[in-house]
Scaffold this motif. Sequence first.
Motif: not given
Length: 239
Positions: A87, A146, A171
């Motif tokens: 990620g 992920e 994120e």
Amino acid sequence: MTIATTVDRPTTRTTRLRTMVLAAAALTVAAGITLAGAAPAFAHDELIGSSPEPGQVFDAAPSEVALDFSNDIIEVGTAVVVVDHHGEDVAVGEPVIAGPRVTASLPADLEGEYQVRWRAVSSDGHPIEGTIDFGVGDGATGVWTEQPPHDDAAAGDGDHADSGDEDGEHEGEHAETLDTAAGGPDGWAVAGFVVGGLGILALIAAIIVNAKRKSAGPGAGPRDGNGAGDGTGSSGGTA
């Protein structure tokens, strides 16, 4: 002898202008209703091709991400992000937009599973977005999932908590990058200006008709049942 003279009134011209005003008003209302009803079904531009293709596996890293859309793309707000299987962001070049095609360069040392996260502003001003999974190398499958960083797999629960914070930061960075696309121009705002302009034209036409009726003088009033005016449009004399 008494001679009555009746002043001819420009009723034909007034009626024609009044008809034009009513037609303009009707068109304005119809356009507003049509735009309001068609808003949910209005078709945005679409992604019609890409490289990598979804699920594609490469022996060596491709040189770029290429996205092909159904119409020209607006530069402001368009973004391309690539993440690895942890990620984490991969360093990619700034998006280059050429009509309906968007490209972004990739580094040459890719290996493993990756995901392209793109957002573009379509020609109608609305953002569209999507993802594309791809893989590089012998062990790649082309399906991105992920996974936690390698260090976290061997660490304790406390380290996992720290990793969770880092993942949250990643994120947040992705969301911030992609949310920039939401700043594109709104196509429906443009449509609203068009409808408003039609309404203004209808209002101007109505003002012109009213002014012409006033300039016609008192004789422009309604006729009575005998076809004579209201008295101000006739003159009598004796001979």
